[in-house]
Design a protein around this motif. Structure first.
Motif, PDB file in Angstrom:
ATOM      1  N   LYS A 105       0.837  -1.209   0.000  1.00 53.80           N
ATOM      2  CA  LYS A 105       0.000   0.000   0.000  1.00 53.80           C
ATOM      3  C   LYS A 105       0.868   1.253   0.000  1.00 53.80           C
ATOM      4  N   VAL A 106       1.820   1.319   0.932  1.00 55.22           N
ATOM      5  CA  VAL A 106       2.638   2.534   1.021  1.00 55.22           C
ATOM      6  C   VAL A 106       3.615   2.619  -0.149  1.00 55.22           C
ATOM      7  N   LEU A 107       4.096   1.474  -0.637  1.00 51.86           N
ATOM      8  CA  LEU A 107       5.033   1.493  -1.768  1.00 51.86           C
ATOM      9  C   LEU A 107       4.345   1.947  -3.052  1.00 51.86           C
ATOM     10  N   PHE A 108       3.084   1.580  -3.244  1.00 45.67           N
ATOM     11  CA  PHE A 108       2.323   2.099  -4.381  1.00 45.67           C
ATOM     12  C   PHE A 108       2.276   3.624  -4.306  1.00 45.67           C
ATOM     13  N   ASN A 109       1.976   4.134  -3.119  1.00 48.44           N
ATOM     14  CA  ASN A 109       1.855   5.578  -2.968  1.00 48.44           C
ATOM     15  C   ASN A 109       3.191   6.288  -3.155  1.00 48.44           C
ATOM     16  N   LEU A 110       4.263   5.680  -2.653  1.00 52.27           N
ATOM     17  CA  LEU A 110       5.584   6.276  -2.844  1.00 52.27           C
ATOM     18  C   LEU A 110       6.006   6.234  -4.310  1.00 52.27           C
ATOM     19  N   LYS A 157      -5.081 -10.814  -7.971  1.00 48.12           N
ATOM     20  CA  LYS A 157      -5.459  -9.595  -8.689  1.00 48.12           C
ATOM     21  C   LYS A 157      -6.388  -8.726  -7.855  1.00 48.12           C
ATOM     22  N   ILE A 158      -7.374  -9.346  -7.216  1.00 43.51           N
ATOM     23  CA  ILE A 158      -8.321  -8.600  -6.393  1.00 43.51           C
ATOM     24  C   ILE A 158      -7.603  -7.984  -5.190  1.00 43.51           C
ATOM     25  N   SER A 159      -6.747  -8.769  -4.546  1.00 41.01           N
ATOM     26  CA  SER A 159      -6.049  -8.310  -3.351  1.00 41.01           C
ATOM     27  C   SER A 159      -5.111  -7.142  -3.652  1.00 41.01           C
ATOM     28  N   ILE A 160      -4.345  -7.238  -4.734  1.00 39.50           N
ATOM     29  CA  ILE A 160      -3.385  -6.187  -5.071  1.00 39.50           C
ATOM     30  C   ILE A 160      -4.096  -4.931  -5.573  1.00 39.50           C
ATOM     31  N   SER A 161      -5.156  -5.101  -6.344  1.00 42.91           N
ATOM     32  CA  SER A 161      -5.921  -3.936  -6.797  1.00 42.91           C
ATOM     33  C   SER A 161      -6.509  -3.181  -5.612  1.00 42.91           C
ATOM     34  N   ALA A 162      -6.993  -3.932  -4.612  1.00 36.57           N
ATOM     35  CA  ALA A 162      -7.533  -3.304  -3.405  1.00 36.57           C
ATOM     36  C   ALA A 162      -6.427  -2.574  -2.642  1.00 36.57           C
ATOM     37  N   ALA A 163      -5.234  -3.167  -2.588  1.00 35.59           N
ATOM     38  CA  ALA A 163      -4.111  -2.533  -1.899  1.00 35.59           C
ATOM     39  C   ALA A 163      -3.743  -1.213  -2.568  1.00 35.59           C
ATOM     40  N   PHE A 164      -3.760  -1.199  -3.898  1.00 39.65           N
ATOM     41  CA  PHE A 164      -3.446   0.026  -4.631  1.00 39.65           C
ATOM     42  C   PHE A 164      -4.442   1.127  -4.273  1.00 39.65           C
ATOM     43  N   ASP A 165      -5.735   0.795  -4.309  1.00 45.30           N
ATOM     44  CA  ASP A 165      -6.772   1.791  -4.018  1.00 45.30           C
ATOM     45  C   ASP A 165      -6.697   2.269  -2.572  1.00 45.30           C
ATOM     46  N   LEU A 166      -6.537   1.324  -1.637  1.00 47.66           N
ATOM     47  CA  LEU A 166      -6.482   1.699  -0.227  1.00 47.66           C
ATOM     48  C   LEU A 166      -5.235   2.506   0.097  1.00 47.66           C
ATOM     49  N   GLN A 168      -3.738   4.625  -1.819  1.00 51.30           N
ATOM     50  CA  GLN A 168      -3.954   6.009  -2.234  1.00 51.30           C
ATOM     51  C   GLN A 168      -4.891   6.727  -1.271  1.00 51.30           C
ATOM     52  N   LYS A 169      -5.932   6.056  -0.825  1.00 52.21           N
ATOM     53  CA  LYS A 169      -6.884   6.688   0.099  1.00 52.21           C
ATOM     54  C   LYS A 169      -6.234   6.997   1.450  1.00 52.21           C
ATOM     55  N   LEU A 170      -5.389   6.079   1.921  1.00 55.12           N
ATOM     56  CA  LEU A 170      -4.775   6.251   3.223  1.00 55.12           C
ATOM     57  C   LEU A 170      -3.664   7.285   3.228  1.00 55.12           C
ATOM     58  N   TYR A 171      -2.843   7.281   2.177  1.00 55.57           N
ATOM     59  CA  TYR A 171      -1.597   8.046   2.226  1.00 55.57           C
ATOM     60  C   TYR A 171      -1.548   9.291   1.352  1.00 55.57           C
ATOM     61  N   GLU A 194       2.674   2.083  12.229  1.00 55.37           N
ATOM     62  CA  GLU A 194       1.621   1.620  13.129  1.00 55.37           C
ATOM     63  C   GLU A 194       0.673   0.654  12.399  1.00 55.37           C
ATOM     64  N   ALA A 195       0.419   0.919  11.116  1.00 54.63           N
ATOM     65  CA  ALA A 195      -0.461   0.048  10.337  1.00 54.63           C
ATOM     66  C   ALA A 195       0.150  -1.340  10.172  1.00 54.63           C
ATOM     67  N   VAL A 196       1.465  -1.416   9.972  1.00 57.07           N
ATOM     68  CA  VAL A 196       2.133  -2.710   9.837  1.00 57.07           C
ATOM     69  C   VAL A 196       2.056  -3.491  11.142  1.00 57.07           C
ATOM     70  N   ALA A 197       2.362  -2.826  12.257  1.00 51.35           N
ATOM     71  CA  ALA A 197       2.305  -3.495  13.558  1.00 51.35           C
ATOM     72  C   ALA A 197       0.893  -4.016  13.831  1.00 51.35           C
ATOM     73  N   THR A 198      -0.109  -3.219  13.510  1.00 50.02           N
ATOM     74  CA  THR A 198      -1.500  -3.644  13.709  1.00 50.02           C
ATOM     75  C   THR A 198      -1.841  -4.828  12.819  1.00 50.02           C
ATOM     76  N   ALA A 199      -1.410  -4.777  11.551  1.00 46.55           N
ATOM     77  CA  ALA A 199      -1.694  -5.872  10.615  1.00 46.55           C
ATOM     78  C   ALA A 199      -1.073  -7.184  11.090  1.00 46.55           C
ATOM     79  N   LEU A 200       0.092  -7.093  11.735  1.00 39.77           N
ATOM     80  CA  LEU A 200       0.789  -8.285  12.214  1.00 39.77           C
ATOM     81  C   LEU A 200       0.253  -8.771  13.564  1.00 39.77           C
ATOM     82  N   GLY A 201      -0.730  -8.053  14.112  1.00 41.25           N
ATOM     83  CA  GLY A 201      -1.305  -8.463  15.384  1.00 41.25           C
ATOM     84  C   GLY A 201      -0.481  -8.080  16.587  1.00 41.25           C
TER      85      GLY A 201
END
Length: 241
Positions: A105-110, A157-166, A168-171, A194-201
């Motif tokens: 997600k963040v790498l798409f935005n960068l 495809k669905i997962s990565i497309s969603a990551a791209f959209d999210l 952009q919305k987040l960052y 913080e998002a990575v730490a949360t995603a990893l539980g």
């Protein structure tokens, strides 16, 4: 005027192959190289209906940007586990996948922010689409090799497309010059860590958040080097407001 059966010659995206492939001209196509088996999406000029379309140079850079993003995401997850070995026992494969997606997600935005300084305006949206295609194609190529015949590429495809959209919305709301230090840039990377730490539980784990932030921020230099290069760095190189 082009004949009805017009075609064009393009190189295989696999740099170690480079096979010249003849395909129908003027269409967005899913192409499979008969020599090495690499699958990739080809976006021809004028496919978007305006401007001169995506040049071969931008197509190549989009593919290498996808390679770079995947390497950074994978190596960053490895570094996080190495710096905190307890993560390995705490984090399931599902949570590790979620952490990997947070990096994308963040790498798409960068990639968007860095690319804005180098890609012509009339090719820019197609370039972003091509980066997204490149990540999807390369991940599916890897999974297809492991799974064999019958592999379904739709979930990735669905997962990565969603990551791209999210991503952009987040960052994208964070306004800063990507190549300059500043408080807004710090807040951007803090949110990501913080998002990575949360995603990893392991929400609140400062070591995980700090490592993730360091990895993501260091990717900017590698992306900038790619965009400024003629040939582009190898996929092992990691390092617009």
């Amino acid at each position: 005027m082009e004949p009805a059966d017009s075609s064009e010659i393009i190189p295989c995206r696999n740099a170690t192959c480079g096979q010249q492939l003849r395909i129908p001209a003027g269409e967005i196509l899913a192409v499979t190289c008969p020599t090495c088996g690499t699958n990739f999406t080809h976006r021809p000029p004028k496919a978007a209906g305006h401007g001169k379309g995506l040049s071969p140079e931008c197509q190549r850079k989009a593919w290498v940007m996808g390679e770079l993003m995947l390497v950074i995401a994978r190596e960053s997850m490895t570094l996080i586990k190495r710096n905190d070995p307890s993560i390995t026992s705490k984090v399931s494969r599902k949570l590790e996948w979620e952490g990997f997606i947070e990096f994308l997600k963040v790498l798409f935005n960068l990639a968007d922010r860095v690319g804005a300084f180098h890609i012509p305006v009339n090719e820019y949206l197609q370039f972003l689409d091509a980066v997204e295609d490149a990540v999807i194609d390369q991940m599916n190529n890897a999974f297809r090799q492991q799974a064999g015949p019958g592999y379904d590429d739709t979930p990735v495809k669905i997962s990565i497309s969603a990551a791209f959209d999210l991503g952009q919305k987040l960052y994208q709301p964070y306004q800063f010059m990507v190549l300059e230090e500043g408080k807004e840039r710090d807040r951007y990377f803090q949110k990501f860590g913080e998002a990575v730490a949360t995603a990893l539980g392991v929400r609140g784990n400062n070591a995980v958040a700090t490592t993730a932030t360091m990895c993501a921020s260091s990717s900017i230099a590698a992306m900038k080097s790619l965009m400024e290069s003629t040939d582009g760095p190898s996929s092992s190189t990691v390092g617009h407001s």
